[in-house]
Design a protein around this motif. Sequence first.
Motif, PDB file in Angstrom:
ATOM      1  N   ALA A  14       0.831  -1.210   0.000  1.00  0.00           N
ATOM      2  CA  ALA A  14       0.000   0.000   0.000  1.00  0.00           C
ATOM      3  C   ALA A  14       0.862   1.254   0.000  1.00  0.00           C
ATOM      4  O   ALA A  14       0.580   2.207  -0.732  1.00  0.00           O
ATOM      5  CB  ALA A  14      -0.934  -0.006   1.204  1.00  0.00           C
ATOM      6  N   THR A  40      -7.332 -11.177   0.740  1.00  0.00           N
ATOM      7  CA  THR A  40      -8.138 -10.235  -0.031  1.00  0.00           C
ATOM      8  C   THR A  40      -8.262  -8.934   0.764  1.00  0.00           C
ATOM      9  O   THR A  40      -8.155  -8.941   1.995  1.00  0.00           O
ATOM     10  CB  THR A  40      -9.558 -10.760  -0.311  1.00  0.00           C
ATOM     11  N   VAL A  41      -8.491  -7.863   0.059  1.00  0.00           N
ATOM     12  CA  VAL A  41      -8.700  -6.574   0.717  1.00  0.00           C
ATOM     13  C   VAL A  41      -9.971  -6.636   1.559  1.00  0.00           C
ATOM     14  O   VAL A  41     -10.007  -6.147   2.689  1.00  0.00           O
ATOM     15  CB  VAL A  41      -8.761  -5.428  -0.317  1.00  0.00           C
ATOM     16  N   SER A  42     -11.018  -7.264   1.038  1.00  0.00           N
ATOM     17  CA  SER A  42     -12.263  -7.350   1.803  1.00  0.00           C
ATOM     18  C   SER A  42     -12.077  -8.193   3.062  1.00  0.00           C
ATOM     19  O   SER A  42     -12.659  -7.879   4.105  1.00  0.00           O
ATOM     20  CB  SER A  42     -13.398  -7.892   0.935  1.00  0.00           C
ATOM     21  N   ARG A  45     -10.438  -6.006   5.557  1.00  0.00           N
ATOM     22  CA  ARG A  45     -11.413  -5.058   6.115  1.00  0.00           C
ATOM     23  C   ARG A  45     -12.331  -5.736   7.131  1.00  0.00           C
ATOM     24  O   ARG A  45     -12.724  -5.112   8.106  1.00  0.00           O
ATOM     25  CB  ARG A  45     -12.225  -4.411   5.008  1.00  0.00           C
ATOM     26  N   PRO A  60      -6.522   0.128   2.720  1.00  0.00           N
ATOM     27  CA  PRO A  60      -7.124  -0.754   1.716  1.00  0.00           C
ATOM     28  C   PRO A  60      -7.123  -0.141   0.319  1.00  0.00           C
ATOM     29  O   PRO A  60      -6.983  -0.865  -0.672  1.00  0.00           O
ATOM     30  CB  PRO A  60      -8.551  -0.997   2.226  1.00  0.00           C
ATOM     31  N   ASP A  61      -7.219   1.161   0.223  1.00  0.00           N
ATOM     32  CA  ASP A  61      -7.132   1.814  -1.098  1.00  0.00           C
ATOM     33  C   ASP A  61      -5.773   1.540  -1.740  1.00  0.00           C
ATOM     34  O   ASP A  61      -5.689   1.229  -2.922  1.00  0.00           O
ATOM     35  CB  ASP A  61      -7.359   3.315  -0.984  1.00  0.00           C
ATOM     36  N   MET A  63      -3.791  -0.969  -1.023  1.00  0.00           N
ATOM     37  CA  MET A  63      -3.700  -2.401  -1.320  1.00  0.00           C
ATOM     38  C   MET A  63      -4.335  -2.705  -2.668  1.00  0.00           C
ATOM     39  O   MET A  63      -3.779  -3.469  -3.463  1.00  0.00           O
ATOM     40  CB  MET A  63      -4.371  -3.215  -0.211  1.00  0.00           C
ATOM     41  N   ARG A  64      -5.493  -2.091  -2.912  1.00  0.00           N
ATOM     42  CA  ARG A  64      -6.146  -2.262  -4.214  1.00  0.00           C
ATOM     43  C   ARG A  64      -5.275  -1.704  -5.338  1.00  0.00           C
ATOM     44  O   ARG A  64      -5.112  -2.325  -6.399  1.00  0.00           O
ATOM     45  CB  ARG A  64      -7.492  -1.551  -4.237  1.00  0.00           C
ATOM     46  N   LYS A  65      -4.714  -0.523  -5.105  1.00  0.00           N
ATOM     47  CA  LYS A  65      -3.874   0.127  -6.105  1.00  0.00           C
ATOM     48  C   LYS A  65      -2.636  -0.728  -6.418  1.00  0.00           C
ATOM     49  O   LYS A  65      -2.141  -0.720  -7.554  1.00  0.00           O
ATOM     50  CB  LYS A  65      -3.456   1.507  -5.582  1.00  0.00           C
ATOM     51  N   PRO A  69      -6.184  -8.551  -4.621  1.00  0.00           N
ATOM     52  CA  PRO A  69      -7.576  -8.831  -4.985  1.00  0.00           C
ATOM     53  C   PRO A  69      -8.567  -8.318  -3.965  1.00  0.00           C
ATOM     54  O   PRO A  69      -8.284  -8.262  -2.767  1.00  0.00           O
ATOM     55  CB  PRO A  69      -7.622 -10.369  -5.057  1.00  0.00           C
ATOM     56  N   GLU A  70      -9.724  -7.913  -4.462  1.00  0.00           N
ATOM     57  CA  GLU A  70     -10.790  -7.431  -3.600  1.00  0.00           C
ATOM     58  C   GLU A  70     -11.372  -8.582  -2.827  1.00  0.00           C
ATOM     59  O   GLU A  70     -11.742  -8.503  -1.723  1.00  0.00           O
ATOM     60  CB  GLU A  70     -11.873  -6.734  -4.412  1.00  0.00           C
TER      61      GLU A  70
END
Length: 70
Positions: A14, A40-42, A45, A60-61, A63-65, A69-70
């Motif tokens: 991240a 996963t990011v979810s 979370r 988490p933003d 991590m997605r960037k 995976p979500e």
Amino acid sequence: MIHLHAWDHAYVAACHAHMNRKAEARAAAAEVLRADPNFTVSGYRLVEGSTLSGELEHLPDGMRKAGLPE
């Protein structure tokens, strides 16, 4: 040698992603998935969501960037 857990690598991914260090972010994301193929990011979370304030939403933003995976 220090052993890092998947979440440690996710934080590094991240950080690199937010600094536009794309190669380093992708490499750290690959380490996340090597340490925990089900990361996963979810999922992050779900476990950490209660402690995430608006100030920490950048994790988490990022991590997605970095491509996790979500």
